[in-house]
Design a protein around this motif. Structure first.
Motif, PDB file in Angstrom:
ATOM      1  N   LEU A 163       0.938  -1.111   0.342  1.00  0.00           N
ATOM      2  CA  LEU A 163      -0.264  -0.011   0.030  1.00  0.00           C
ATOM      3  C   LEU A 163       0.936   1.191  -0.189  1.00  0.00           C
ATOM      4  CD1 LEU A 163      -2.875  -1.493   2.413  1.00  0.00           C
ATOM      5  CD2 LEU A 163      -3.412  -0.824  -0.175  1.00  0.00           C
ATOM      6  N   PRO A 164       0.047   2.698  -0.494  1.00  0.00           N
ATOM      7  CA  PRO A 164       1.016   3.467  -0.407  1.00  0.00           C
ATOM      8  C   PRO A 164       1.448   4.153   0.864  1.00  0.00           C
ATOM      9  CG  PRO A 164      -0.687   3.610  -1.920  1.00  0.00           C
ATOM     10  CD  PRO A 164      -0.988   2.383  -1.215  1.00  0.00           C
ATOM     11  N   PRO A 165       2.312   5.189   1.095  1.00  0.00           N
ATOM     12  CA  PRO A 165       2.804   5.106   1.900  1.00  0.00           C
ATOM     13  C   PRO A 165       1.616   5.394   3.119  1.00  0.00           C
ATOM     14  CG  PRO A 165       4.215   6.007   1.067  1.00  0.00           C
ATOM     15  CD  PRO A 165       3.202   5.583   0.063  1.00  0.00           C
ATOM     16  N   GLN A 166       1.298   5.406   4.509  1.00  0.00           N
ATOM     17  CA  GLN A 166       0.260   6.335   5.622  1.00  0.00           C
ATOM     18  C   GLN A 166      -0.883   5.630   5.048  1.00  0.00           C
ATOM     19  OE1 GLN A 166       1.157   9.931   5.881  1.00  0.00           O
ATOM     20  NE2 GLN A 166       1.420   9.937   7.910  1.00  0.00           N
ATOM     21  N   HIS A 167      -1.161   4.158   4.506  1.00  0.00           N
ATOM     22  CA  HIS A 167      -2.122   3.656   4.541  1.00  0.00           C
ATOM     23  C   HIS A 167      -2.244   2.307   4.625  1.00  0.00           C
ATOM     24  CE1 HIS A 167      -3.028   6.782   1.129  1.00  0.00           C
ATOM     25  NE2 HIS A 167      -4.391   6.193   0.379  1.00  0.00           N
ATOM     26  N   ALA A 168      -1.425   1.604   5.873  1.00  0.00           N
ATOM     27  CA  ALA A 168      -1.847   1.098   6.177  1.00  0.00           C
ATOM     28  C   ALA A 168      -1.489   1.269   8.202  1.00  0.00           C
ATOM     29  CB  ALA A 168      -1.121  -0.220   6.185  1.00  0.00           C
ATOM     30  N   VAL A 169      -2.168   1.013   9.009  1.00  0.00           N
ATOM     31  CA  VAL A 169      -2.033   1.296  10.657  1.00  0.00           C
ATOM     32  C   VAL A 169      -2.136   0.099  11.148  1.00  0.00           C
ATOM     33  CG1 VAL A 169      -2.312   1.928  12.361  1.00  0.00           C
ATOM     34  CG2 VAL A 169      -2.078   3.353  10.618  1.00  0.00           C
TER      35      VAL A 169
END
Length: 541
Positions: A163-169
Motif C-alpha cells: 500500500l502507499p505510505p500512510q495507508h496501513a496502520v
C-alpha cells in the motif's frame, strides 16, 4: 484509496478484538468517515455454518446469505453498515479457492505454495471492493503466535509494503493483567506478545491494553520503550459497564485521535450524542423486566449473542433494564415449567437444531399461551409454538417435525425448494449440510390489520433467514380455525413466515432472525414491542 487498519490480538483470546474494531469504526464514522469492517478467521472450516455453537458461538447471517463469524454482528450493531459475504473469510475458504484453481489448471503447472499463492489470495480478499470506503478495519482472528494464523499475518505484513505510505496502520490488542499477590499490573505479557509480532515483521503503531484498572504512566512508558512505540500510542482499554460505552471510553483515551495521527489525517471532533443517549438509557432505566430465554445452548451465552443484544436494544427503546434468565430447555422435561416461569415477564424460545430439549421448549410455549405471558418464538421457536398449538388446540396429538424423525402429522417439514428473487433454489435431503439452508434476506407479505403489520408499520418486509425446516402450509387452515393467525407469508404464499395469536396479549413466532438486524440506535420493532409487552405484563403482577 481506502486506508487500512489491521487489528491483531495477543497474550490470550477473547480480549475483544471484534468489539475494539466495531467501536473504532463507530468513532471514525462519528468523525465523518465511511468505514467497512472485515474478519480473517484462521480455522480450516469453510465457514462456521456446520460448527457447534459451543465451539464457535452464534453464526451471524448476512443479507446476501453468508454464514459468518459473530464479530460481524458487532460490526453491524456499532456502525449500521450491512455486512456482506466478502467481509469474512476463513483459511478453509482460501484453500478451497486455491485448490479449485489448481485442479482447473489455472497455475499452469506451477508449484502452489503458501507464499505467494495463499498470501496473495488473502490480500485479494482484503483489498476487494474497497474503493468507495475511507477506512477498512481488518480483524485477524486468533492470537499472535498461533501457527494457523501465520499466513494471515504474513499477508498483512506484505500489505504494509504494497500500500502507499500512510495507508496501513497496525493496532495490537493485548492483556495487561493485575497480579493480586504482587499488587501490581504486569507488562511482560504485552512485551512478549509484541516481540512475537515483530519477529514476523509487523511493528504495531498502537498498542491497546485491556485491563481492569488504570495503567499508571510509568507502566505505559515501559510498554512504549520495550515495544518500540510512542508513549501516547499506548492506550488503555478499561472494563466498562456496557459494550455500548466502549466508543465513549475509547474517545476519552484519544484512540481515534491516535489513529488519525498515524495516518497523518485530521477531522472534526466526533459527534457522540447517540452513544451518550444509549449510555444514559442503559445506566438510568425507568424500570426493569425479566425475560426467560428457553434454549438448548444456554451454557454458552455467545451462542445467542445477537439475540441478547437485541433484547437489550428493546430495553433501550423502552428505557428499561432487561434482565435475562437463561433456562436450559431440558429442565422442563424433568420439572414443571410453572416453577421457573411464573415470575418472568416474557418468554423467548430461540432457534436451534435437533431433538434435544424440544419437549421442554414446547412446555414453555404452552405455559406462555395458557398463562397469557408474552411469547416470542424465533425460527425453531416459531415451529415449537405451532407444534404446541397443533397438539393442544387442534387435536393433532402426534404433531411433530420431520427433523426429529418420521411422524404421522408432519406439521413442520424439510424444505426442498424455495424462491429467491426470480430464481428457484432446490435442496436434497441427503445433500451437504454446509451452506444449504434457506440463508439470507427474503421478502415477506404481512396481513393488513394483523399485530405483526401494526408493529412493523407496513405489510412488506425483508428479514434474514437460516433454516431448512418450515411449517407445512397444508396445516395452516386447520390451525387458523383453532385460533392461530398466519400473519406473514412468503410472497408466493407457500412459506409461513409469522404466526400470532390475536386474542393473546403478545404471542408471535417468526421463521426468520430479526435479532440480526437490530442495533442499539435502531432497535428492531419486534424486540421493542416485545419488551413493551413484557413491561405491561410486569405492571399486572
Amino acid at each position: 484509496m481506502a486506508r487500512f487498519i489491521f487489528i491483531t490480538g495477543g497474550v490470550v483470546s477473547s480480549l475483544g478484538k471484534g468489539l475494539a474494531s466495531a467501536a473504532l469504526g463507530a468513532l471514525l464514522q462519528a468523525r465523518g468517515f465511511s468505514v467497512r469492517l472485515r474478519k480473517l478467521d484462521p480455522y480450516l472450516n469453510v465457514d462456521p455454518g456446520t460448527m457447534s455453537p459451543y465451539q464457535h458461538g452464534e453464526v451471524y447471517v448476512t443479507d446476501d446469505g453468508a454464514e459468518t463469524d459473530l464479530d460481524l454482528g458487532h460490526y453491524e450493531r456499532f456502525t449500521g453498515v450491512p455486512s456482506r459475504r466478502s467481509d469474512n473469510v476463513t483459511t478453509g475458504r482460501i484453500y478451497q479457492t486455491i485448490l479449485t484453481k489448481e485442479r482447473r489448471g489455472d497455475y499452469l503447472g506451477g508449484t502452489v505454495q503458501v507464499i505467494p499463492h495463499v498470501t496473495d489470495a488473502i490480500k485479494e480478499f482484503v483489498l476487494a471492493d474497497t474503493d468507495d470506503t475511507d477506512f477498512v478495519l481488518v480483524e485477524i482472528g486468533g492470537t499472535v503466535g498461533d501457527i494457523e494464523s501465520l499466513p494471515f499475518m504474513e499477508a498483512i505484513r506484505q500489505l504494509g509494503n504494497d500500500l502507499p505510505p500512510q495507508h496501513a496502520v497496525y493496532v495490537h490488542l493485548t492483556l495487561v493483567p493485575y497480579i493480586p499477590s504482587a499488587g501490581e499490573l504486569k507488562t511482560k505479557p504485552t512485551q512478549h506478545s509484541v516481540k512475537e509480532l515483530r519477529s514476523i515483521g509487523i511493528q504495531p503503531n498502537i498498542i491497546l491494553c485491556r485491563c481492569d484498572r488504570e495503567v499508571p504512566e510509568g507502566e505505559r512508558k515501559k510498554i512504549a520503550l520495550f515495544c518500540n512505540v510512542r508513549p501516547e500510542n499506548v492506550i488503555q482499554a478499561l472494563d466498562v459497564g456496557s459494550i455500548y460505552e466502549v466508543p465513549i471510553s475509547y474517545h476519552a483515551e484519544k484512540f481515534d485521535d491516535r489513529i488519525l495521527d498515524a495516518f497523518g489525517l485530521s477531522a472534526p471532533a466526533p459527534d457522540l450524542a447517540r452513544w451518550q443517549e444509549i449510555h444514559r438509557r442503559w445506566t438510568q432505566p425507568e424500570g426493569e423486566v425479566t425475560i426467560a430465554i428457553v434454549g438448548k445452548y444456554t451454557g454458552l451465552k455467545d451462542a445467542y449473542k445477537s439475540l441478547a443484544e437485541a433484547l437489550y436494544h428493546g430495553g433501550i427503546a423502552n428505557n428499561v433494564k432487561v434482565n435475562l434468565e437463561w433456562i436450559e430447555s431440558e429442565t422442563f422435561e424433568k420439572e414443571d415449567a410453572v416453577a421457573h416461569l411464573e415470575e418472568v415477564d416474557g418468554i423467548l424460545v430461540p432457534g436451534g437444531f435437533g431433538y434435544r430439549g424440544v419437549e421442554g421448549k414446547i412446555a414453555a410455549a404452552n405455559f406462555a399461551r395458557n398463562h397469557r405471558v408474552p411469547y416470542f418464538g424465533i425460527c425453531f421457536g416459531m415451529q415449537i409454538a405451532v407444534i404446541e398449538a397443533a397438539r393442544n388446540l387442534s387435536g393433532l396429538e402426534h404433531a411433530s417435525s420431520t427433523e426429529f424423525g418420521p411422524t404421522a402429522e408432519p406439521v413442520v417439514g424439510l424444505m426442498t425448494e424455495w424462491v429467491r428473487g426470480n430464481e428457484r433454489e432446490t435442496r436434497s435431503k441427503d445433500g451437504d449440510l454446509g451452506g444449504t439452508m434457506r440463508l439470507g434476506a427474503f421478502d415477506a407479505s404481512l396481513k393488513p390489520g394483523s399485530h405483526a403489520a401494526g408493529i412493523y408499520g407496513t405489510t412488506a418486509i425483508s428479514e434474514r433467514h437460516r433454516h431448512r425446516y418450515e411449517v407445512n402450509i397444508n396445516y395452516v387452515p386447520r390451525l387458523e380455525q383453532r385460533g392461530l393467525l398466519f400473519s406473514g407469508l412468503s410472497p408466493d404464499g407457500q412459506l409461513p413466515e409469522i404466526v400470532e395469536i390475536p386474542d393473546h396479549p403478545w404471542f408471535i413466532g417468526v421463521q426468520f432472525h430479526p435479532e440480526l438486524k437490530s442495533k442499539p440506535f435502531d432497535p428492531h420493532p419486534l424486540f421493542a414491542s416485545f419488551i413493551k409487552a413484557a413491561l405491561d405484563q410486569s405492571r399486572l403482577v
